[in-house]
Write a protein that holds these residues in place. Structure first.
Motif, PDB file in Angstrom:
ATOM      1  N   LEU A   1     -30.412  -1.386 -11.357  1.00  0.00           N
ATOM      2  CA  LEU A   1     -30.070   0.139 -12.177  1.00  0.00           C
ATOM      3  C   LEU A   1     -29.427   0.540 -12.981  1.00  0.00           C
ATOM      4  O   LEU A   1     -27.970  -0.821 -12.791  1.00  0.00           O
ATOM      5  CB  LEU A   1     -30.192   1.482 -10.691  1.00  0.00           C
ATOM      6  N   ALA A   2     -29.546   0.460 -14.000  1.00  0.00           N
ATOM      7  CA  ALA A   2     -29.081   0.486 -15.452  1.00  0.00           C
ATOM      8  C   ALA A   2     -28.741   2.113 -15.440  1.00  0.00           C
ATOM      9  O   ALA A   2     -29.560   2.612 -16.134  1.00  0.00           O
ATOM     10  CB  ALA A   2     -28.394  -0.744 -15.879  1.00  0.00           C
ATOM     11  N   PHE A   3     -27.120   2.705 -16.523  1.00  0.00           N
ATOM     12  CA  PHE A   3     -27.399   3.785 -17.374  1.00  0.00           C
ATOM     13  C   PHE A   3     -27.288   3.068 -18.438  1.00  0.00           C
ATOM     14  O   PHE A   3     -26.277   2.588 -19.272  1.00  0.00           O
ATOM     15  CB  PHE A   3     -25.929   4.112 -16.491  1.00  0.00           C
ATOM     16  N   GLN A   4     -28.663   4.468 -19.285  1.00  0.00           N
ATOM     17  CA  GLN A   4     -28.441   3.420 -21.129  1.00  0.00           C
ATOM     18  C   GLN A   4     -27.280   4.567 -21.298  1.00  0.00           C
ATOM     19  O   GLN A   4     -26.992   5.627 -21.918  1.00  0.00           O
ATOM     20  CB  GLN A   4     -29.302   4.471 -21.806  1.00  0.00           C
ATOM     21  N   THR A   5     -26.264   3.648 -22.348  1.00  0.00           N
ATOM     22  CA  THR A   5     -25.053   4.366 -23.322  1.00  0.00           C
ATOM     23  C   THR A   5     -25.469   4.186 -24.707  1.00  0.00           C
ATOM     24  O   THR A   5     -26.497   4.273 -25.101  1.00  0.00           O
ATOM     25  CB  THR A   5     -23.953   3.955 -22.362  1.00  0.00           C
ATOM     26  N   ASN A   6     -24.255   4.340 -25.747  1.00  0.00           N
ATOM     27  CA  ASN A   6     -24.780   4.477 -26.999  1.00  0.00           C
ATOM     28  C   ASN A   6     -24.565   2.656 -27.604  1.00  0.00           C
ATOM     29  O   ASN A   6     -23.585   2.378 -26.757  1.00  0.00           O
ATOM     30  CB  ASN A   6     -23.873   5.318 -27.723  1.00  0.00           C
ATOM     31  N   VAL A   7     -25.199   1.977 -28.410  1.00  0.00           N
ATOM     32  CA  VAL A   7     -24.946   1.277 -29.180  1.00  0.00           C
ATOM     33  C   VAL A   7     -24.235   1.330 -30.321  1.00  0.00           C
ATOM     34  O   VAL A   7     -24.284   2.127 -31.340  1.00  0.00           O
ATOM     35  CB  VAL A   7     -26.177   0.847 -29.732  1.00  0.00           C
ATOM     36  N   PRO A   8     -22.629   0.915 -29.758  1.00  0.00           N
ATOM     37  CA  PRO A   8     -22.008   1.276 -31.524  1.00  0.00           C
ATOM     38  C   PRO A   8     -22.636   0.651 -32.962  1.00  0.00           C
ATOM     39  O   PRO A   8     -22.855  -0.254 -32.899  1.00  0.00           O
ATOM     40  CB  PRO A   8     -20.752  -0.132 -30.874  1.00  0.00           C
TER      41      PRO A   8
ATOM     42  N   GLY B   1     -26.495  -3.415 -36.381  1.00  0.00           N
ATOM     43  CA  GLY B   1     -26.082  -4.007 -37.691  1.00  0.00           C
ATOM     44  C   GLY B   1     -26.590  -5.291 -37.451  1.00  0.00           C
ATOM     45  O   GLY B   1     -27.446  -6.295 -38.001  1.00  0.00           O
ATOM     46  N   ARG B   2     -26.129  -6.305 -36.286  1.00  0.00           N
ATOM     47  CA  ARG B   2     -25.912  -7.344 -35.894  1.00  0.00           C
ATOM     48  C   ARG B   2     -26.991  -7.999 -35.745  1.00  0.00           C
ATOM     49  O   ARG B   2     -27.081  -9.108 -34.835  1.00  0.00           O
ATOM     50  CB  ARG B   2     -24.188  -8.005 -35.266  1.00  0.00           C
ATOM     51  N   LEU B   3     -27.281  -7.426 -34.935  1.00  0.00           N
ATOM     52  CA  LEU B   3     -28.732  -7.667 -33.782  1.00  0.00           C
ATOM     53  C   LEU B   3     -30.124  -7.588 -34.153  1.00  0.00           C
ATOM     54  O   LEU B   3     -30.025  -6.961 -34.706  1.00  0.00           O
ATOM     55  CB  LEU B   3     -28.647  -6.341 -32.348  1.00  0.00           C
ATOM     56  N   ASP B   4     -30.536  -8.428 -33.636  1.00  0.00           N
ATOM     57  CA  ASP B   4     -31.971  -8.571 -34.596  1.00  0.00           C
ATOM     58  C   ASP B   4     -32.861  -7.686 -33.432  1.00  0.00           C
ATOM     59  O   ASP B   4     -33.260  -8.342 -31.945  1.00  0.00           O
ATOM     60  CB  ASP B   4     -32.697 -10.292 -34.681  1.00  0.00           C
ATOM     61  N   GLY B   5     -33.429  -6.803 -34.005  1.00  0.00           N
ATOM     62  CA  GLY B   5     -34.527  -6.305 -33.161  1.00  0.00           C
ATOM     63  C   GLY B   5     -34.494  -4.623 -32.478  1.00  0.00           C
ATOM     64  O   GLY B   5     -32.648  -4.560 -32.404  1.00  0.00           O
ATOM     65  N   ASN B   6     -34.561  -4.269 -31.302  1.00  0.00           N
ATOM     66  CA  ASN B   6     -34.620  -2.805 -31.361  1.00  0.00           C
ATOM     67  C   ASN B   6     -33.805  -2.854 -29.491  1.00  0.00           C
ATOM     68  O   ASN B   6     -33.946  -3.422 -28.325  1.00  0.00           O
ATOM     69  CB  ASN B   6     -35.626  -2.251 -30.881  1.00  0.00           C
ATOM     70  N   TYR B   7     -31.907  -2.256 -29.580  1.00  0.00           N
ATOM     71  CA  TYR B   7     -31.146  -3.316 -28.564  1.00  0.00           C
ATOM     72  C   TYR B   7     -31.231  -1.554 -27.781  1.00  0.00           C
ATOM     73  O   TYR B   7     -31.175  -0.719 -28.203  1.00  0.00           O
ATOM     74  CB  TYR B   7     -30.314  -3.663 -28.899  1.00  0.00           C
ATOM     75  N   VAL B   8     -30.273  -1.882 -26.432  1.00  0.00           N
ATOM     76  CA  VAL B   8     -29.865  -0.689 -26.007  1.00  0.00           C
ATOM     77  C   VAL B   8     -29.128  -1.073 -24.958  1.00  0.00           C
ATOM     78  O   VAL B   8     -28.905  -1.679 -24.763  1.00  0.00           O
ATOM     79  CB  VAL B   8     -30.926   0.465 -24.898  1.00  0.00           C
ATOM     80  N   ALA B   9     -27.440  -0.626 -24.517  1.00  0.00           N
ATOM     81  CA  ALA B   9     -26.813  -0.338 -24.389  1.00  0.00           C
ATOM     82  C   ALA B   9     -26.897   0.284 -23.155  1.00  0.00           C
ATOM     83  O   ALA B   9     -27.586   0.995 -22.569  1.00  0.00           O
ATOM     84  CB  ALA B   9     -25.709  -0.037 -24.854  1.00  0.00           C
TER      85      ALA B   9
END
Length: 221
Positions: free
Chosen positions: A135-142, A147-155
């Protein structure tokens, strides 16, 4: 049922009643003791030791809540907001204190503010290995990281058990996570109880209906 099994059953039942109660009282006593330290801000002649001769526990809780409430009332008006801004500008000039205060303030603003977006969604992520889910909680991606990640990421924040205040912070591809319908409160119950307590507060695992019917047919045969 034998006498030995009956005694064991009674002992376990008693432990299930007393252990949560004792731990709850211990935590409350710890919190009250910590809040009672705020009585050090009160003059000695105003404390209960001065006019009653004994220490009355719990007055620190009332004093703490009163201080927090009055601070909120003061900060809600124009004069209080100016004082808060002046205080923050003053702290911003202190190098080490500035970093600590700003970090803690951002976390508290996100968690306690009604407009915050922290822990608004419960996810399932593969951790600690590809064959396991946590289980994990989604937070905000800084913004600096997006801009440095290639693709759609979630924090995601993955809390530890049984203390959800500690954990791990990762960036995971969106297609590698599963969104759930669990509320944050329900997920925290699972984590704190190590999966023993379900979302409705029941510690007894639910048995699927088909398994119950299968057992009944097996007993009849």
């Amino acid at each position: 049922m034998s006498r030995k099994l009956l005694i064991r059953r009674y002992l376990i039942t008693g432990l299930l009643i007393w252990v949560p109660l004792v731990i709850t009282l211990w935590v409350l006593n710890l919190l009250v003791s910590m809040m009672d330290q705020t009585l050090l801000l009160v003059p000695a002649e105003w404390r209960t030791e001065g006019w009653l001769g004994i220490h009355v526990p719990g007055l620190g809780v009332i004093l703490t809540l009163l201080i927090v409430f009055l601070t909120g009332v003061l900060a809600a008006n124009i004069i209080g907001q100016r004082l808060v801004k002046f205080w923050e500008r003053l702290l911003a000039r202190i190098p080490v204190v500035n970093s600590i205060y700003n970090g803690v303030k951002q976390v508290s603003d996100t968690l306690f503010s009604g407009t915050g977006h922290a822990f608004r969604k419960v996810l399932l992520v593969r951790y600690p290995h590809p064959q396991a889910w946590s289980l994990a909680f989604q937070t905000n991606v800084p913004f600096e990281v997006v801009g440095r990640l290639d693709g759609n990421y979630v924090a995601v924040f993955i809390p530890t058990t049984p203390s959800p205040v500690n954990g791990f912070y990762f960036y995971v591809r969106r297609e590698d996570v599963i969104e759930t319908d669990l509320s944050v409160e329900t997920a925290l119950k699972y984590i704190v109880s190590m999966g023993v307590v379900t979302g409705n507060g029941n510690s007894r695992p639910e048995v699927p209906r088909q398994d119950v019917d299968r057992r009944r047919s097996w007993v009849r045969s």
